[in-house]
Design a protein around this motif. Structure first.
Motif, PDB file in Angstrom:
ATOM      1  N   PRO A 177       0.773  -1.334  -0.228  1.00  0.00           N
ATOM      2  CA  PRO A 177      -0.134   0.056  -0.135  1.00  0.00           C
ATOM      3  C   PRO A 177       0.979   1.326  -0.095  1.00  0.00           C
ATOM      4  N   HIS A 178       1.840   1.245  -0.840  1.00  0.00           N
ATOM      5  CA  HIS A 178       2.684   2.672  -0.979  1.00  0.00           C
ATOM      6  C   HIS A 178       1.804   3.628  -1.427  1.00  0.00           C
ATOM      7  N   TYR A 179       0.895   3.103  -2.502  1.00  0.00           N
ATOM      8  CA  TYR A 179      -0.184   3.502  -3.086  1.00  0.00           C
ATOM      9  C   TYR A 179      -1.401   3.580  -2.813  1.00  0.00           C
ATOM     10  N   ASP A 180      -2.018   4.432  -2.582  1.00  0.00           N
ATOM     11  CA  ASP A 180      -3.590   4.213  -2.307  1.00  0.00           C
ATOM     12  C   ASP A 180      -3.811   3.085  -1.203  1.00  0.00           C
ATOM     13  N   ASN A 181      -3.223   3.291   0.030  1.00  0.00           N
ATOM     14  CA  ASN A 181      -3.239   2.545   0.946  1.00  0.00           C
ATOM     15  C   ASN A 181      -4.843   1.874   1.062  1.00  0.00           C
ATOM     16  N   PHE A 182      -5.755   3.038   1.313  1.00  0.00           N
ATOM     17  CA  PHE A 182      -7.112   2.832   1.963  1.00  0.00           C
ATOM     18  C   PHE A 182      -7.984   1.828   0.935  1.00  0.00           C
ATOM     19  N   ALA A 183      -7.709   1.992  -0.236  1.00  0.00           N
ATOM     20  CA  ALA A 183      -8.413   1.371  -1.382  1.00  0.00           C
ATOM     21  C   ALA A 183      -8.313  -0.133  -1.387  1.00  0.00           C
ATOM     22  N   GLY A 184      -6.971  -0.692  -1.278  1.00  0.00           N
ATOM     23  CA  GLY A 184      -6.812  -2.015  -1.246  1.00  0.00           C
ATOM     24  C   GLY A 184      -7.182  -2.624   0.107  1.00  0.00           C
ATOM     25  N   LEU A 185      -6.909  -1.688   1.004  1.00  0.00           N
ATOM     26  CA  LEU A 185      -6.899  -2.371   2.437  1.00  0.00           C
ATOM     27  C   LEU A 185      -8.093  -3.078   2.864  1.00  0.00           C
ATOM     28  N   GLU A 186      -9.411  -2.603   2.421  1.00  0.00           N
ATOM     29  CA  GLU A 186     -10.552  -3.033   2.915  1.00  0.00           C
ATOM     30  C   GLU A 186     -10.808  -4.194   2.342  1.00  0.00           C
ATOM     31  N   GLY A 187     -10.385  -4.421   0.960  1.00  0.00           N
ATOM     32  CA  GLY A 187     -10.486  -5.854   0.577  1.00  0.00           C
ATOM     33  C   GLY A 187      -9.408  -7.008   1.193  1.00  0.00           C
ATOM     34  N   ARG A 188      -8.505  -6.583   1.427  1.00  0.00           N
ATOM     35  CA  ARG A 188      -7.355  -7.452   1.968  1.00  0.00           C
ATOM     36  C   ARG A 188      -7.819  -7.716   3.351  1.00  0.00           C
ATOM     37  N   CYS A 189      -8.292  -6.715   4.098  1.00  0.00           N
ATOM     38  CA  CYS A 189      -8.989  -7.026   5.774  1.00  0.00           C
ATOM     39  C   CYS A 189      -9.950  -7.934   5.738  1.00  0.00           C
ATOM     40  N   GLN A 190     -10.892  -7.730   4.578  1.00  0.00           N
ATOM     41  CA  GLN A 190     -11.980  -8.477   4.615  1.00  0.00           C
ATOM     42  C   GLN A 190     -11.650 -10.069   4.422  1.00  0.00           C
ATOM     43  N   GLU A 191     -10.778 -10.204   3.522  1.00  0.00           N
ATOM     44  CA  GLU A 191     -10.259 -11.791   3.387  1.00  0.00           C
ATOM     45  C   GLU A 191      -9.734 -12.234   4.608  1.00  0.00           C
ATOM     46  N   PHE A 192      -8.903 -11.472   5.244  1.00  0.00           N
ATOM     47  CA  PHE A 192      -8.057 -11.810   6.513  1.00  0.00           C
ATOM     48  C   PHE A 192      -9.159 -11.960   7.753  1.00  0.00           C
ATOM     49  N   ASP A 193      -9.960 -10.938   7.685  1.00  0.00           N
ATOM     50  CA  ASP A 193     -10.955 -11.017   8.795  1.00  0.00           C
ATOM     51  C   ASP A 193     -12.002 -12.282   9.089  1.00  0.00           C
TER      52      ASP A 193
END
Lengths: 432, 636
Positions: free
Chosen positions: A295-311
């Motif tokens: 997430p060097h670039y646009d941290n928050f856009a990708g974060l939600e997806g990744r967190c959902q998978e992990f969560d």
């Protein structure tokens, strides 16, 4: 690469090992090596409760501020995200982890990880091996150490499996290929090619192996080479595996629909489900990687997806292990190579850069305290304020949970001394 | 004269060998030049042996040479026909002719492409990022195919700017691939092209190397300031469609194509030449946030101002790397090529430059450096010389190198085949010469949500050119409106022919195709044999692994090998049995097809027993055993 290839023989300085072995045989919870009978679990040292490890590796550097070390009072480092309360008092998690929040009473959060390695390759390497990358030797990964010192629980199937993971990080290092992880590229496909094809009769199958064996003995006779020998040994292993009843452990399609619903459908979720099956059947160490964190670039856009998978997957794994009574024997680790900067780079579409000086990893199960926070960072999550933990200390803690002596010295084939966590010391506070 | 006969005879066989691309003339087209240059290298090696008071090893037999030459130059084993041909002809120049044949074949380009993809980390896409890097991959593939001189290639990559969709500017993919990680990208560049490991110096003075953090930032100044295309005309639209509740609409998906794949895949700015020290700069020689100018840390010094933007920092960097670092640039590539051909670098690891005077054979290292420069960085020509040395032909040596970190020139060490060599060899056995199959090509069609869109028959390149030329919001809204309309209608009626012809040109292979690794997705999917055998992930430089694991063995015993090779009577390798009447002859041909050599008397005995005991399935058992054997998996 070729240097380590030439040094790699499957040796261990017996004298050195044996002198230490007596010390830790007492109260050791693990099956010892060299085919000796299983040591009885005489009073294990406090903390040595775990038999297995599920190691979930967040590849790319998981942002601690957006996940397990949020700073709700500092808007400027939180960006658009909020922190939410969890089932454990005093523990907050990032808003994209609602399901995980519900299981935090079983999790120990270590907020004070700190490393000097800020580059991906070096950072991942040191997390996995406890040593800095060098051009001259290849260190065994943590799973290889556990397998080497702890042996297998189930002699027929691999003791160390890596799902959707980089082979470089799950290697046997100077212990040799026998201790490398068996790779599973896709959890849904399981262990490929593990059944003899129906078209081949048992007789033919055996004849092929006999022929190949003759050819190999001849080749090995001409070229005494450790790499060649490694393949020979693996054929024996492969046959044991093919004949094993426990091969079905690798097939997640046997799982009922309800289980799939619990974990979710993504690759990581299936990896977690497979990991649970594998530890049920006695695989000692299972690693599952979740990638795509950059997430060097646009941290928050990708974060939600990744967190959902992990969560969903993580919460499911903890719940599932607990329900089956496996959580007390299984240490579930969530690790990453470094954290992410508190500073949000607007010029990179709100990205966060590497931040090794403070980050968070998790431990759960295996005798670890639940709902517990160890270590603290400062108000912006920038520096460790209390109880700093190095990657080596973290790995020593994992070793300790398994009853493996973290200070046992093992000599490499090139006669250099190594330990499972180099000079790290276990954090005893995290154990119940 | 003799060469022509050799290749004509090969052409006479039922093989279609595609002619290689038209290459510029090279000094190594002259056989005398090659012979002399190879001899010079052999002289240095002979001198080494005198110094070590050792006997110069023998040259290896034809069968070993055959297999080695194929695997090293074209990355696969010979087909049965190729092998039988070579083993049977008697011509004292046949080894040289074989090398010429191999270097001219398309297999050379495929095998080099794998090397380039590993070194430059060329992947089809990047995890966590939208869009792919196909045109960049295509650019690298083409550069390898045309044998682009290494210094030109280096400069094109380092000084790249423009739009990835333009085939002439697609080299920008080198930077786009690391968007947001400029410092990592710079560290990679130093490692790849100059053998200088600077990754640690991003954060602190490197305790094990020479680089200080200040020096790292002074270099980073050259590439600093990497912009995307000018998104301003579109920012109004973007704000509207990327609102929470509109993210699922087709409007957002369409806008993403422009935002991420057109603007995002454009590299503007040529390198400011100055950079601010980071906020946590910890040494006395600078203040956090201080603006510093570019400065090169070694070689001949290049300095850029800290007071104003230079605008062509990347170009300056490219020039410095390739022309102003003395022996370093040519040494690193020469050493990488030596490793490729001989099995070990003169100095190792090949990622870490060692001055010639510090190597164990300075005179030879200098010879190689001079040759590389003399050949103007013609990598194929350089390898041709190496392949023609006697040193390349030494018998295999199973012992590890006597030299701590480098080649002891004592014969090729046994190494396991790379994942690509194994795969490419298996498909050769299963379906014949893989170089006759069409190559993968880039797909330049516009896609929204994975579906091809007919927008007036335009390619991504045309779309990109048009969008980048727009400079007002009003015009952008008009254009986007047209685009969105096309997407929603399922395509415009105009341009159907264009779309058809584009589709015909696209050749893409899924993971199951029996084509060479260089034509498959990069990296191969994680359930592919290539992954199992340790193909590089193309995230880290040259991260391939040759470690054995149980999955590999299972793949050889069951799975692909069983279905496509052993149990498949249509497999190409069985064709070599046509016309063989005796068991001996059949066994001999199977050996040649798989191991590129005839069986020894003892082996023939075993195999005849097997056929007697098992009849027809005996042959299958033999094939299976040979492919499973270590001899197949290792390069001698």
């Amino acid at each position: 690469m070729s240097d380590f290839q030439s040094n790699r023989h499957d040796e261990l300085t017996r004298r050195h090992f044996m002198s230490n072995a007596a010390r830790w045989y007492l109260g050791v919870h693990l099956a010892p090596m060299f085919g000796a009978s299983v040591a009885t679990a005489a009073s294990a040292p406090s903390g040595a409760k775990a038999k297995n490890v599920i190691y979930l590796y967040m590849s790319g550097g998981m942002s601690h501020l957006d996940t397990f070390d949020p700073k709700p009072n500092k808007k400027e480092v939180m960006g658009p995200l909020e922190a939410i309360p969890s089932k454990a008092d005093d523990i907050l998690v990032g808003q994209h982890l609602p399901k995980t929040a519900q299981v935090m009473d079983k999790v120990c959060v270590v907020n004070s990880l700190s490393s000097k390695q800020g580059a991906h390759e070096q950072g991942s390497y040191i997390m996995h091996t406890s040593y800095a990358m060098r051009g001259t030797i290849k260190h065994p990964s943590l799973g290889a150490w556990v397998l080497k010192l702890g042996g297998r629980l189930n002699p027929e199937i691999p003791g160390y499996v890596a799902i959707d993971s980089s082979q470089e990080l799950t290697s046997g290092g100077f212990f040799g290929a026998k201790y490398a992880a068996a790779p599973i590229g896709s959890a849904s496909e399981g262990l490929k090619d593990s059944r003899k094809p129906a078209a081949v009769s048992k007789g033919d199958f055996d004849r092929r192996l006999a022929l190949a064996d003759r050819l190999n003995k001849q080749f090995h006779g001409r070229y005494e080479n450790a790499d060649v020998k490694a393949y020979q040994d693996l054929y024996q292993e492969a046959i044991r595996l093919m004949n094993s009843e426990d091969l079905k452990a690798f097939n997640i399609n046997d799982e009922p629909q309800s289980a799939r619903g619990l974990y979710g459908n993504g690759r990581f979720a299936q990896g977690c489900m497979l990991a649970r099956r594998l530890v049920e059947h006695g695989v000692r160490f299972v690693e599952v990687q979740l990638g795509g964190l950059e997430p060097h670039y646009d941290n928050f856009a990708g974060l939600e997806g990744r967190c959902q998978e992990f969560d969903q997957a993580y919460a499911a794994l903890i719940t599932d292990l607990d329900k089956r009574g496996l959580l007390k024997d299984t240490l579930v680790v969530v690790a990453t190579e470094f954290g992410r900067t508190p500073e949000i780079k607007t010029e990179h579409n709100d990205g966060r850069d590497h931040h090794p000086s403070a980050f968070t990893c998790l431990l759960a199960g295996g005798g670890v305290k639940g709902g517990f926070k160890y270590g603290e960072t400062d108000s912006t999550g920038s520096r460790v304020k209390k109880d700093e933990v190095s990657p080596q200390d973290f790995n020593a803690t994992i070793a300790h949970a398994l009853g493996i002596p973290h200070d046992l010295v093992v000599m490499s084939p090139s006669q250099r001394p190594f330990r499972i966590s180099d000079k790290g010391s276990p954090i005893l506070d995290v154990f119940a | 004269m003799k060469t022509r006969i050799f290749t004509t005879l090969f052409f006479g066989l039922p093989l279609a060998v595609l002619p290689a691309a038209e290459a510029p003339a090279s000094k190594t087209d002259d056989p005398e030049f090659v012979r002399k240059a190879a001899l010079e290298i052999d002289k240095h090696v002979a001198h080494w042996y005198r110094r070590q008071r050792m006997e110069v090893p023998d040259v290896t037999d034809d069968a070993t040479f055959l297999r080695r030459a194929f695997l090293v130059t074209v990355g696969r084993v010979p087909t049965a026909e190729e092998a039988m041909f070579f083993l049977e002809i008697e011509d004292e120049n046949k080894r040289t002719q074989l090398i010429d044949y191999l270097l001219d074949s398309p297999g050379y380009s495929s095998h080099m492409a794998n090397w380039a993809f590993d070194l430059l980390r060329v992947a089809d896409s990047k995890p966590g990022s939208r869009g792919g890097f196909e045109p960049y991959r295509e650019w690298v593939r083409k550069a390898v195919d045309e044998n682009m001189p290494w210094d030109d290639l280096t400069r094109e990559l380092l000084a790249a700017r423009g739009s990835m969709w333009d085939p002439d500017e697609a080299a920008v993919g080198y930077y786009l691939r690391d968007r947001g990680m400029e410092l990592d990208n710079l560290a990679n560049s130093m490692r790849i092209f100059l053998g200088s490991r600077m990754e640690c110096a991003q954060c602190h003075d490197d305790p094990f190397g020479d680089t200080e953090r200040m020096e790292f930032y002074e270099l980073a100044a050259f590439t600093h300031g990497q912009g995307t295309g000018n998104r301003k005309p579109m920012s109004g639209i973007w704000d509207e469609v990327s609102h929470e509740d509109r993210r699922r609409t087709i409007d957002y998906a369409a806008a993403q194509v422009l935002w991420d794949e057109v603007f995002g895949m454009t590299l503007t700015g040529g390198g400011k030449g100055r950079i601010q020290l980071p906020g946590d700069y910890q040494y006395r020689d600078g203040e956090p946030g201080e603006m510093i100018g570019g400065r090169t840390p070694f070689g001949s010094t290049v300095r850029l101002s800290d007071r104003r933007d230079a605008g062509d920092g990347r170009k300056e960097l490219a020039e410095w790397v390739t022309q102003r670092t003395g022996e370093q640039f040519p040494s690193v590539i020469a050493n990488r090529m030596w490793e490729r051909v001989m099995g070990r670098g003169v100095y190792e690891p090949v990622d870490e430059f060692v001055p010639a005077s510090d190597t164990h054979l300075p005179a030879m290292m200098n010879e190689l450096i001079t040759l590389m420069v003399d050949l103007e960085y013609d990598l194929k020509g350089f390898q041709k010389v190496l392949l023609n040395t006697k040193t390349f032909q030494f018998v295999p040596n199973p012992k590890p190198s006597k030299v701590q970190s480098g080649d002891d020139f004592h014969g090729r060490q046994l190494t396991r085949l790379s994942a690509e060599q194994i795969w490419d060899s298996l498909i050769t056995l299963a379906s014949g010469n893989p170089d006759t199959k069409p190559r993968r090509t880039a797909d330049n069609r516009i896609r929204v949500r994975g579906e091809v869109v007919n927008f007036e028959g335009k390619t991504m390149q045309e779309l990109s050119d048009e969008v980048l030329a727009i400079d007002s919001e009003a015009e952008m809204r008009r254009y986007f409106g047209k685009f969105l309309a096309s997407v929603k209608q399922g395509g415009s009626s105009k341009g159907d022919d264009d779309m058809m012809s584009m589709r015909r040109k696209v050749t893409r292979y899924g993971g199951n195709a029996q084509v060479r690794a260089s034509e498959l997705p990069s990296p191969a999917p994680r359930d592919h044999l290539l992954f199992l055998f340790g193909q590089a992930d193309r995230e880290v430089i040259e991260s391939s692994s040759s470690e054995p694991n149980v999955g590999q063995v299972l793949a050889l015993m069951n799975g692909f090998v069983q279905e496509q090779l052993v149990n498949n009577s249509d497999a190409h390798l069985y064709k070599s049995l046509d016309g063989a009447s005796t068991d001996e002859e059949k066994i001999r041909r199977l050996y040649i097809a798989i191991l590129s050599r005839p069986p020894s008397d003892e082996e023939m005995g075993w195999m005849l027993d097997e056929v007697k005991a098992s009849g027809e399935s005996g042959y299958r058992n033999i094939v299976s055993a040979l492919v499973m054997s270590s001899e197949f998996l290792f390069l001698q």
